[in-house]
Design a protein around this motif. Structure first.
Motif, PDB file in Angstrom:
ATOM      1  N   VAL A 183      19.129  55.928  37.235  1.00 32.91           N
ATOM      2  CA  VAL A 183      19.674  56.458  35.984  1.00 32.91           C
ATOM      3  C   VAL A 183      20.266  57.849  36.207  1.00 32.91           C
ATOM      4  CG1 VAL A 183      19.076  57.271  33.661  1.00 32.91           C
ATOM      5  CG2 VAL A 183      18.181  55.088  34.490  1.00 32.91           C
ATOM      6  N   ALA A 218      14.404  55.319  37.402  1.00 33.81           N
ATOM      7  CA  ALA A 218      14.727  56.665  36.943  1.00 33.81           C
ATOM      8  C   ALA A 218      15.712  57.346  37.881  1.00 33.81           C
ATOM      9  CB  ALA A 218      13.454  57.499  36.817  1.00 33.81           C
ATOM     10  N   TYR A 239      13.247  54.076  30.792  1.00 30.79           N
ATOM     11  CA  TYR A 239      13.298  55.407  31.395  1.00 30.79           C
ATOM     12  C   TYR A 239      12.032  56.201  31.083  1.00 30.79           C
ATOM     13  CZ  TYR A 239      15.105  59.884  32.994  1.00 30.79           C
ATOM     14  OH  TYR A 239      15.276  61.065  33.672  1.00 30.79           O
ATOM     15  N   MET A 284      17.795  60.153  29.327  1.00 36.90           N
ATOM     16  CA  MET A 284      17.676  61.155  30.388  1.00 36.90           C
ATOM     17  C   MET A 284      18.244  62.494  29.929  1.00 36.90           C
ATOM     18  SD  MET A 284      19.742  61.620  33.888  1.00 36.90           S
ATOM     19  CE  MET A 284      20.714  62.825  32.965  1.00 36.90           C
TER      20      MET A 284
END
Length: 415
Positions: free
Chosen positions: A8, A5, A194, A165
């Motif tokens: 990302v 995460a 994610y 995201m």
């Protein structure tokens, strides 16, 4: 926050130097139609009109970080991945050689060249993608280039995860459900990874074109398999084999969460969004919206995000899209009529047509016997029920006919 995460989010921050976050828009038409709160993640409004530049940018950036001297990047693609790679090569000042099949529409070739400018070279090789891919990989090995896969790469998956995201960041509340298309699985794997990293309680639905259901086949076999035949109409998602890296993320997907959309059904969504909302979607970009019909009961009252993954639609395809949509909705049919060769026979048939029936095709084929002739007829109407009335009258009058609308071989040959 897990390492994935965090990576990302770092990728998303780096992307802002190239383009802003794509819009998240509530759609009043779809919300009213399905009695739900429907939002669209407009990846069709990215600089290359698809999400593909995300994965291309992240993968290329990481390769350059690992080897700053790497100047040559190579890909094989007939569509959105090619345009994404071209765009990123231009912005990162690297040379790109993009292999495309000889059969690629000129519009896609031209757009790829515009995005890449002097930084890229397009090579047309082979009639099919496999030939093109082989040539690209051979070129890489010979020239020391860095190959950029369209989906089956951890860095590409990480880049595509920035879509999810942004959804969570932009929405006023956490959505109940996200619906997104599946081709090779990069976008889907990014979303799953994610959400898992954040332990977010969001239901995912994946949508495949019926003629290219590689995730469905892989879930059944419990490993990636190659489809024997692929319908390439939904070209942005028609993949014969899902990626190994992407499937490793998606392998525990419940089969009922993977939905299939027919190619003709997708055409109705393309026209609906164009005519009502003024939104131009490519076939793959319409997949997530099309399956709202199948989920109508489940999504009532929910907050749902549909990822409109791309808008690279060639308007030369519009007549075909309209044709397929009409057939799917039962508003257009083709049949072969065995017409008696006698005075007044044609007049008798024409008298059976209703006020909303329109002859779209009428072609005498050949005499099948001395007293009869075969006629190919296409009829358009405003309500599918009109055909029940017409066919009933034809049967009562003794006309012999064969409805060929759903005969794929015949329709492809004569229409």
């Amino acid at each position: 926050m897990t390492e994935f995460a965090d990576n990302v989010r770092q990728a998303a921050v780096a992307m802002r130097a190239l383009f802003p976050a794509t819009p998240m828009q509530r759609n009043a038409h779809l919300s009213a139609k399905y009695d739900a709160d429907i939002w669209l993640k407009r990846e069709d409004l990215s600089p290359v009109r698809s999400y593909k530049l995300r994965g291309a940018f992240n993968a290329m950036s990481k390769r350059i970080a690992e080897n700053p001297d790497q100047q040559l990047f190579v890909c094989a693609s007939a569509g959105n991945h090619a345009q994404g790679v071209a765009f990123v090569c231009n912005r990162l000042d690297r040379k790109g050689v993009i292999f495309m099949p000889v059969t690629t529409p000129q519009q896609k070739i031209d757009k790829t060249k515009v995005f890449g400018g002097e930084h890229i070279e397009v090579r047309l090789v082979g009639d099919y993608f496999d030939d093109c891919l082989r040539a690209a990989q051979e070129f890489c090995a010979a020239e020391g280039g860095q190959f950029l896969p369209p989906f089956d790469d951890p860095d590409v998956i990480e880049g595509q995860a920035t879509v999810t995201m942004e959804i969570l960041d932009q929405m006023p509340r956490v959505p109940d459900r996200i619906i997104l298309p599946v081709g090779g699985g990069g976008l889907s794997a990014g979303a799953r990874a994610y959400l898992n990293a954040l332990n977010a309680d969001v239901h995912l639905n994946f949508v495949e074109p019926k003629g290219g259901a590689s995730l469905t086949a892989a879930l059944e076999a419990r490993e990636p398999v190659t489809l024997n035949k692929v319908d390439t109409f939904v070209d942005g998602a028609a993949v014969a084999r899902i990626g190994a890296n992407t499937f490793s993320v998606l392998s525990d997907t419940a089969p009922q969460d993977v939905l299939l959309a027919t190619e003709d059904g997708v055409c109705t969504t393309i026209l609906e969004m164009l005519n009502i909302e003024g939104i131009v979607l490519e076939p793959a970009g319409a997949l997530s919206i099309k399956v709202l019909d199948d989920l109508r009961d489940e999504i009532r009252g929910q907050t749902v995000v549909c990822v409109s993954s791309g808008g690279n639609f060639d308007f030369e395809r519009l007549p075909e899209v309209k044709e397929r949509a009409q057939r799917y909705l039962g508003l257009k049919k083709y049949f072969i009529l065995r017409l008696p060769q006698r005075p007044g026979a044609l007049k008798d048939f024409l008298g059976m047509l209703g006020p909303d029936d329109d002859i779209a095709r009428f072609e005498y084929l050949k005499k099948s016997a001395r007293n009869f002739g075969s006629v190919l007829i296409g009829i358009e109407t405003k309500s599918a029920s009109n055909f029940e009335r017409l066919f009933g009258l034809m049967e009562e009058a003794g006309f012999v006919f064969n409805d060929i609308t759903d005969d794929e071989t015949l329709v492809n040959f004569v229409i």
